[in-house]
Scaffold this motif. Structure first.
Motif, PDB file in Angstrom:
ATOM      1  N   LEU A 115      29.462  54.739   3.911  1.00 36.62           N
ATOM      2  CA  LEU A 115      30.243  54.096   3.543  1.00 36.62           C
ATOM      3  C   LEU A 115      31.511  54.416   3.028  1.00 36.62           C
ATOM      4  O   LEU A 115      32.532  55.439   3.132  1.00 36.62           O
ATOM      5  CB  LEU A 115      29.870  53.914   1.284  1.00 36.62           C
ATOM      6  N   GLY A 118      33.624  56.735   0.732  1.00 35.49           N
ATOM      7  CA  GLY A 118      33.132  57.307   0.744  1.00 35.49           C
ATOM      8  C   GLY A 118      33.534  58.859   0.872  1.00 35.49           C
ATOM      9  O   GLY A 118      33.510  59.191  -0.280  1.00 35.49           O
ATOM     10  N   HIS A 126      29.611  49.119  -1.574  1.00 36.99           N
ATOM     11  CA  HIS A 126      28.271  50.800  -2.440  1.00 36.99           C
ATOM     12  C   HIS A 126      26.907  49.909  -1.331  1.00 36.99           C
ATOM     13  O   HIS A 126      25.929  50.633  -1.114  1.00 36.99           O
ATOM     14  CB  HIS A 126      27.727  50.442  -3.676  1.00 36.99           C
ATOM     15  N   ILE A 128      24.497  50.150   1.534  1.00 37.20           N
ATOM     16  CA  ILE A 128      24.665  50.637   2.102  1.00 37.20           C
ATOM     17  C   ILE A 128      24.245  50.216   3.868  1.00 37.20           C
ATOM     18  O   ILE A 128      24.361  50.433   4.866  1.00 37.20           O
ATOM     19  CB  ILE A 128      23.653  52.006   2.094  1.00 37.20           C
ATOM     20  N   ARG A 132      25.304  49.460   7.520  1.00 36.49           N
ATOM     21  CA  ARG A 132      24.069  50.047   8.628  1.00 36.49           C
ATOM     22  C   ARG A 132      24.615  48.902   9.110  1.00 36.49           C
ATOM     23  O   ARG A 132      24.033  49.431  10.609  1.00 36.49           O
ATOM     24  CB  ARG A 132      22.646  50.653   8.212  1.00 36.49           C
ATOM     25  N   HIS A 159      22.399  64.735   8.525  1.00 38.62           N
ATOM     26  CA  HIS A 159      21.597  64.625   6.908  1.00 38.62           C
ATOM     27  C   HIS A 159      21.623  64.336   5.731  1.00 38.62           C
ATOM     28  O   HIS A 159      22.512  63.018   5.885  1.00 38.62           O
ATOM     29  CB  HIS A 159      21.867  65.750   6.451  1.00 38.62           C
ATOM     30  N   PRO A 160      20.423  63.343   5.560  1.00 36.66           N
ATOM     31  CA  PRO A 160      20.830  61.986   4.438  1.00 36.66           C
ATOM     32  C   PRO A 160      22.471  62.628   3.162  1.00 36.66           C
ATOM     33  O   PRO A 160      22.868  61.689   2.628  1.00 36.66           O
ATOM     34  CB  PRO A 160      18.999  62.539   4.100  1.00 36.66           C
ATOM     35  N   MET A 161      21.791  63.837   2.883  1.00 36.45           N
ATOM     36  CA  MET A 161      23.080  63.827   1.674  1.00 36.45           C
ATOM     37  C   MET A 161      24.764  64.017   2.563  1.00 36.45           C
ATOM     38  O   MET A 161      25.453  63.845   1.501  1.00 36.45           O
ATOM     39  CB  MET A 161      23.293  65.742   1.480  1.00 36.45           C
ATOM     40  N   ALA A 163      25.177  60.622   3.545  1.00 35.32           N
ATOM     41  CA  ALA A 163      24.723  59.565   3.974  1.00 35.32           C
ATOM     42  C   ALA A 163      26.002  58.317   3.304  1.00 35.32           C
ATOM     43  O   ALA A 163      26.757  57.470   4.299  1.00 35.32           O
ATOM     44  CB  ALA A 163      23.236  59.024   3.224  1.00 35.32           C
ATOM     45  N   ALA A 164      26.374  58.751   2.168  1.00 29.93           N
ATOM     46  CA  ALA A 164      27.342  58.184   1.874  1.00 29.93           C
ATOM     47  C   ALA A 164      28.568  58.063   2.073  1.00 29.93           C
ATOM     48  O   ALA A 164      29.561  57.410   2.291  1.00 29.93           O
ATOM     49  CB  ALA A 164      27.536  58.868   0.255  1.00 29.93           C
ATOM     50  N   ASP A 165      29.202  59.623   2.729  1.00 23.86           N
ATOM     51  CA  ASP A 165      29.820  59.435   2.847  1.00 23.86           C
ATOM     52  C   ASP A 165      30.117  60.059   4.340  1.00 23.86           C
ATOM     53  O   ASP A 165      31.883  59.586   4.986  1.00 23.86           O
ATOM     54  CB  ASP A 165      30.844  61.143   2.195  1.00 23.86           C
ATOM     55  N   THR A 171      18.340  59.729   9.893  1.00 28.57           N
ATOM     56  CA  THR A 171      16.512  60.084  11.084  1.00 28.57           C
ATOM     57  C   THR A 171      16.598  60.175  12.383  1.00 28.57           C
ATOM     58  O   THR A 171      17.614  59.251  12.354  1.00 28.57           O
ATOM     59  CB  THR A 171      15.783  59.878   9.939  1.00 28.57           C
TER      60      THR A 171
ATOM     61  N   HIS B 159      14.987  64.608  -2.400  1.00 28.26           N
ATOM     62  CA  HIS B 159      15.806  64.605  -1.149  1.00 28.26           C
ATOM     63  C   HIS B 159      15.947  65.696   0.172  1.00 28.26           C
ATOM     64  O   HIS B 159      15.332  66.663  -0.852  1.00 28.26           O
ATOM     65  CB  HIS B 159      17.413  64.713  -2.154  1.00 28.26           C
ATOM     66  N   TRP B 200      17.429  56.962  -2.471  1.00 28.22           N
ATOM     67  CA  TRP B 200      18.254  55.617  -1.610  1.00 28.22           C
ATOM     68  C   TRP B 200      19.139  55.577  -0.874  1.00 28.22           C
ATOM     69  O   TRP B 200      19.238  55.239  -0.432  1.00 28.22           O
ATOM     70  CB  TRP B 200      19.270  56.131  -3.678  1.00 28.22           C
ATOM     71  N   TRP B 225      24.685  58.664  -6.988  1.00 25.02           N
ATOM     72  CA  TRP B 225      24.947  59.209  -5.817  1.00 25.02           C
ATOM     73  C   TRP B 225      26.250  59.956  -6.090  1.00 25.02           C
ATOM     74  O   TRP B 225      27.352  58.452  -5.725  1.00 25.02           O
ATOM     75  CB  TRP B 225      24.714  59.169  -5.522  1.00 25.02           C
ATOM     76  N   VAL B 243      27.472  55.407  -5.910  1.00 22.28           N
ATOM     77  CA  VAL B 243      27.336  54.477  -5.180  1.00 22.28           C
ATOM     78  C   VAL B 243      25.777  54.021  -4.564  1.00 22.28           C
ATOM     79  O   VAL B 243      25.422  52.904  -4.234  1.00 22.28           O
ATOM     80  CB  VAL B 243      27.863  54.793  -3.905  1.00 22.28           C
TER      81      VAL B 243
END
Lengths: 291, 291
Positions: A115, A118, A126, A128, A132, A159-161, A163-165, A171, B159, B200, B225, B243
């Motif tokens: 984002l 982020g 917000h 996503i 994308r 890694h999905p952790m 995704a926000a920043d 994947t 997660h 999410w 998150w 977010v």
């Protein structure tokens, strides 16, 4: 599967791994010298390190040491909350392609962005799905530019952790969906960077590696996942210190025909406290014993 | 979509959210009293809290306050490095089902387990495929037991950052693949708990919620998150502080017919420093304004 146990000819060092020595930043040219001294054949440098040292100077030293670039880190960060931001991202990515060409990199690695804002803790929107869509559009545009310059671009699912920043492509399946969309012919001009830290957990990993196939497997990054992991960004493990089954996944990519470098990329407060040679010698030893 | 703005009749409190008040552990019975006092209609308690207070006593107080259980936390942890460990997990999960029945929970939530020993930082094996096979087998066995007792079991995909130590089921798609396998009739005896914190980021989230359908959407957990997230476990955000587009996903589950509670589950060092009533009142306010 290639035998890595006798030498480290197929090891590459992502320069972030030795960004610091005893807690102090190391100039890129010193990193290149250390790599050459220890018989490292390939590196993957970061743009900020290259900019600090000067592109022309780096290019000269890379050539004089005979170093290959397994990749160039990094393009991406395609998302923005306004058109001006999207244009800035487009232009910056074109410069990244130009730099990658100058350095004769095997590919330009893309960390696509999350984002917008982020990373600064202030997401400007917000949605996503919107991020994308911007990423897909940005990649499609960049592909045209990169293709003309014969510089392959590699989407690195993060890694999905993150995704926000950092990256909303999370994947291998999602990355390949984008590849399919912007390059239905599967030309190999766009593919993926498989970084085990980001994808090791994925139940569809083997199937998606097979889907990628040789032409689209542009880079292979290794480190390890520690238990516990104490920091979301800078607590990656040295190969062998964590739980990732590295040889198993390396076999999966090699079965597809991947024959490039195994690039060591470790962001770690712990390792950055040691000195450059110790970090590099450990990478070499682990490359031979557990990769 | 249901209107949550006027009251909090569809809010449930996962008791981990108020596990501490001003940094001190709060006995479960005090949590139940506080919930009742603030008009909270439903909770989801943790087994360790129930054990500490005594199952019979908890059951009595839950009934006297007229509290519903949106779920019971938790069964799972199916993986082990030997047969004795697998048997212990099987027996413990049966007890969890029995307790869930005693408390009249809507479902037993399953956190399936990662690599055995991973949570203690000493993974006993590294083959995540083996862990996943053990999980599927454990769930299949538990389903028989739970079905006889009419207690639905809900797989909660965690997660991917918890794959090594807490749960090797990491996407809704993967959870539903297991459901399909052990319950091809899609009876609703087994389904999923959709916790927004864990899912999410998933580009296939909407599609997999639709695939689950009403019968298999057994629980819906909310929090947020944060950017940045500073701790892998205990830095979840209060709804509205991060977010996640909560109402968008709530609409996706409600379109499928989900009409249960929205369960607030926040593990947070920050919120645990406040007092129970402040945490609960904030949950209620945010439930009405941003969920």
């Amino acid at each position: 599967m290639r035998d890595f146990s006798q030498d480290h000819q197929w090891m590459s060092i992502n320069t972030a791994t030795v960004r610091k020595s005893r807690g102090q930043e190391v100039p890129l040219l010193d990193i290149l010298d250390a790599c050459a001294r220890l018989g490292v054949r390939a590196i993957s440098p970061w743009r900020d390190q290259v900019a600090a040292a000067g592109l022309e100077q780096v290019s000269r030293v890379v050539r004089s040491h005979g170093l290959a670039l397994s990749g160039y880190c990094r393009g991406g960060m395609f998302t923005a909350s306004d058109d001006a931001g999207l244009l800035r991202a487009r232009d910056d990515n074109r410069r990244a392609v130009d730099e990658a060409c100058e350095l004769n990199a095997a590919c330009l690695v893309l960390v696509v962005g999350g984002l917008p804002g982020g990373l600064q803790g202030k997401a400007e929107y917000h949605d996503i799905g919107r991020a994308r869509a911007q990423v897909t559009e940005g990649i499609a545009q960049l592909l045209e530019y990169a293709r003309e310059r014969k510089m392959p671009i590699a989407i690195e699912p993060l890694h999905p952790m993150y995704a926000a920043d950092r990256a909303c492509i999370n994947t291998l399946e999602q990355a390949l969906d984008v590849c399919d969309l912007v390059d239905p012919a599967r030309s190999g001009d766009i593919g993926v960077a498989v970084d085990l830290y980001h994808v090791w957990w994925d139940p569809k990993l083997q199937a998606q590696i097979a889907r990628a196939g040789q032409k689209r497997l542009l880079a292979f990054h290794v480190c390890d996942w520690l238990t516990p992991t104490t920091d979301l960004l800078n607590d990656r493990g040295m190969m062998g210190d964590g739980v990732i089954e590295i040889p198993k996944v390396r076999e999966w990519v090699e079965v597809q025909g991947f024959a490039g470098f195994s690039e060591v990329e470790i962001f770690s407060y712990r390792w950055w406290e040691l000195d450059t040679d110790t970090i590099l010698r450990t990478c070499i030893e682990r490359h031979r014993s557990v990769v």
